[in-house]
Design a protein around this motif. Structure first.
Motif, short mmCIF file in Angstrom:
data_model
loop_
_atom_site.label_atom_id
_atom_site.label_comp_id
_atom_site.label_asym_id
_atom_site.label_seq_id
_atom_site.Cartn_x
_atom_site.Cartn_y
_atom_site.Cartn_z
N ALA A 110 0.84 -1.20 0.00
CA ALA A 110 0.00 0.00 0.00
C ALA A 110 0.87 1.25 0.00
O ALA A 110 0.63 2.20 -0.74
CB ALA A 110 -0.96 -0.01 1.20
N LEU A 169 -4.80 -4.08 -4.88
CA LEU A 169 -4.05 -2.95 -4.31
C LEU A 169 -3.65 -1.96 -5.40
O LEU A 169 -3.69 -0.75 -5.19
CB LEU A 169 -2.82 -3.48 -3.56
N TRP A 180 -10.21 2.53 -9.05
CA TRP A 180 -11.01 2.40 -7.82
C TRP A 180 -10.87 3.64 -6.94
O TRP A 180 -11.33 3.65 -5.82
CB TRP A 180 -10.54 1.20 -6.99
N ALA A 222 -13.95 5.74 -1.46
CA ALA A 222 -12.90 4.89 -2.04
C ALA A 222 -12.27 4.13 -0.88
O ALA A 222 -11.95 4.72 0.15
CB ALA A 222 -11.87 5.73 -2.76
N ALA A 234 -9.35 2.58 -0.18
CA ALA A 234 -7.98 2.82 0.30
C ALA A 234 -7.93 4.09 1.16
O ALA A 234 -7.32 4.11 2.22
CB ALA A 234 -7.00 2.91 -0.87
N LEU A 277 -16.01 -0.80 -4.78
CA LEU A 277 -14.86 -1.56 -5.25
C LEU A 277 -14.75 -1.47 -6.77
O LEU A 277 -14.83 -2.47 -7.48
CB LEU A 277 -14.96 -3.02 -4.78
N LEU A 336 -7.56 -5.11 1.14
CA LEU A 336 -7.38 -3.69 1.43
C LEU A 336 -7.32 -3.44 2.93
O LEU A 336 -6.54 -2.62 3.41
CB LEU A 336 -8.50 -2.87 0.76
N ALA A 340 -3.87 -4.57 4.15
CA ALA A 340 -2.80 -3.69 3.68
C ALA A 340 -2.78 -2.38 4.47
O ALA A 340 -1.72 -1.79 4.67
CB ALA A 340 -2.95 -3.41 2.19
N HIS A 341 -3.96 -1.93 4.92
CA HIS A 341 -4.02 -0.62 5.57
C HIS A 341 -4.15 -0.68 7.09
O HIS A 341 -3.65 0.19 7.79
CB HIS A 341 -5.18 0.20 4.99
#
Lengths: 245, 245
Positions: free
Chosen positions: A179, A236, A244, B177, B179, B219, B236, B239-240
Motif C-alpha cells: 500500500a 491494491l 477504484w 474509495a 484505500a 470496489l 485492502l 494492507a491498511h
C-alpha cells in the motif's frame, strides 16, 4: 423500456442501426437456455465501440440477429495494467483469468518460470474465459491473452517504463509494504508478477532484483496461493493507481 | 535437521515432550499418501499453543503419534477482522472460506440476506476447510465459523465498536474509495460485509445506511462476483489496518 439483463460480447462493429449476427453458441444460450425471442433487448460490446442496447430481430435454433438501438456507454480507456502469471492447475488458472478481467487487467501474459508446473497453457480457452468474464462484470475492454513465454526472455526485452509489482513471498524484511509503495508511486503503466505454487527459484529472485523497474512487495505474513496473491496485488494496484480511486 | 514440509492442525495441547496422536485421516495422509514414517519431522499447530516441530514416533495404517520437539513460532494474536458473507454456490463459498483464512480472518459469519441463495451452509464442512487452509498457508490461528444468521438479527445486536466495511456495489457516487477510508481510519476491530450474487435489496441498503458503524465502499467500476469482492475488501483491510503493513 425493460432493462436489458443479458450482456453479450460480439466481434462485429457496433453502431446505430447496425445488424449483428449471433454465433451458434450465443443463439443457443439466448433462445434455448434463457428462452428469449424476437423483441428481447440485450447489451452488446466488442471491446472497441462502447456498449450498445440492441434488440433481437431474428431468433432461430442455431442462429439469430440483433439490431443496435442506442449507445449506453462510450468506450473508455482502462488503467494500463498487465498480469504476468505462471500457469498453475487448470481450475486455479481459470480463476486467475476470471478475476483478472473483473479487476480490469488489459493484458494477460503467462510466464514460464523455473518452478512452473508443466501443464500447457491453452490460449484459446483463456480467451473464451476473458469474454465470459467481461460479459458478466460489465467490462468494456477485452483483455489480450498472450502465449506463454519464458520469464527470462520477457525480462530481457522488457520496456523499463512499465514497472513490475512483484509479489515476492520469500523476500521477508527486504520487501516494501504494497500500500505504501503504490500510494507513493507516480503515474505510468504497471504489470503485476505472480509466481507458481512453488515460488521463484533463487536464481530468478537474484535476477529480478537487478532490475530497477521491478518492485518487490510482501503480501503479509501468511503464504498466499498463486491466485490469492494475483487477486490481492491487482486489488491494491486498482485501489491506489487504477480506477477504484 | 531436515526442514519439515508438512504442517498439520491438531486438537491436543502442544508442549515440549508432549505426545500427539494422529486422526485416522491424518495417519492415512502422512503414511499412505505422503509415504512418510517414523522419524519424519512435521510442524504442528492447534490455534492456541504456537507452532511446534514434532517427530513421528508411531506410524500405522490408520493411526500414528508424534512427539513435540521444540517450538518454532510463538502463538500470536492476529488482527481482529471478521468476514460477514452471504453463502453462494458451493464451490464459490468454499473459495471464500479458503481465501478468508489466507487473508487472516478470525471469524467467518455467514449471513442470510433478502437475495441469499437458499442453499444450506454446512458449518462442519467450512470448519474442515478452515483447518486445511490454515495448514497450507502457515496461519497460527483457526478462524471461528459461526452458523448462518439473518443479517437483520445480526445488525440489531451489533457491537458498534466493531466497524463494518460494506462492499456496496449499487452505491455509486455515494460511497468512499476504500484505500482512502481505511488509510484514515483509527485503530479498532472491523468486519467486512459482502452480499450474495444479486447484491442487497433496497430495504437492506437503506437500513445499512442508518448505522454509524457501517462504512460503505465502492470496489471499482466493474461488477465483482461475491468472492472477488470478499477477497478484495479483506486485502485492502490487511494492507491498511492489518498485518501487511
Amino acid at each position: 423500456m425493460a432493462m436489458a439483463k443479458i450482456r453479450l460480447c460480439v466481434d462485429q462493429p457496433l453502431g446505430a442501426g447496425q445488424s449483428v449476427p449471433l454465433t451458434e453458441a450465443q443463439a443457443h444460450y439466448l433462445f434455448g437456455v434463457m428462452r428469449e425471442g424476437v423483441g428481447t433487448q440485450v447489451l452488446l460490446f466488442n471491446g472497441r465501440d462502447g456498449e450498445w442496447l440492441a434488440e433481437v430481430t431474428e431468433a432461430g435454433k442455431r442462429k439469430g440477429a440483433l439490431t443496435c438501438l442506442e449507445m449506453t456507454r462510450t468506450q473508455s480507456a482502462p488503467p494500463d495494467l498487465w498480469l504476468l502469471f505462471a500457469p498453475v492447475k487448470k481450475a486455479r488458472t481459470d480463476f486467475i483469468v476470471e478475476k483478472a478481467v473483473e479487476l480490469g487487467v488489459s493484458r494477460l501474459q503467462p510466464v514460464l518460470t523455473d518452478y512452473t508446473n508443466s501443464e500447457r497453457f491453452r490460449r484459446d480457452k483463456a480467451e473464451a474465459h476473458v469474454r465470459e468474464a467481461a460479459e458478466q462484470c460489465g467490462a468494456l475492454i477485452l483483455a489480450e491473452v498472450e502465449d506463454a513465454v519464458p520469464l527470462d526472455r520477457l525480462l530481457a526485452a522488457w520496456d523499463p517504463a512499465r514497472r513490475i509489482l512483484w509479489a515476492d513471498e520469500a523476500g521477508a524484511g527486504r520487501n516494501s509494504a504494497p500500500a505504501a509503495l503504490l500510494a507513493d508511486a507516480g503515474p505510468g503503466p504497471w504489470a503485476v508478477l505472480i509466481g507458481p505454487e512453488g515460488g521463484f527459484s533463487d536464481a530468478e529472485r537474484d535476477r529480478l532484483r537487478t532490475f530497477d523497474f521491478v518492485h518487490p512487495v510482501a503480501l503479509g505474513p501468511r503464504i498466499l496461493r498463486a491466485e490469492t496473491a494475483a487477486l490481492a496485488a491487482l486489488t491494491l494496484w486498482q485501489a491506489h493507481r487504477g480506477d477504484w480511486r
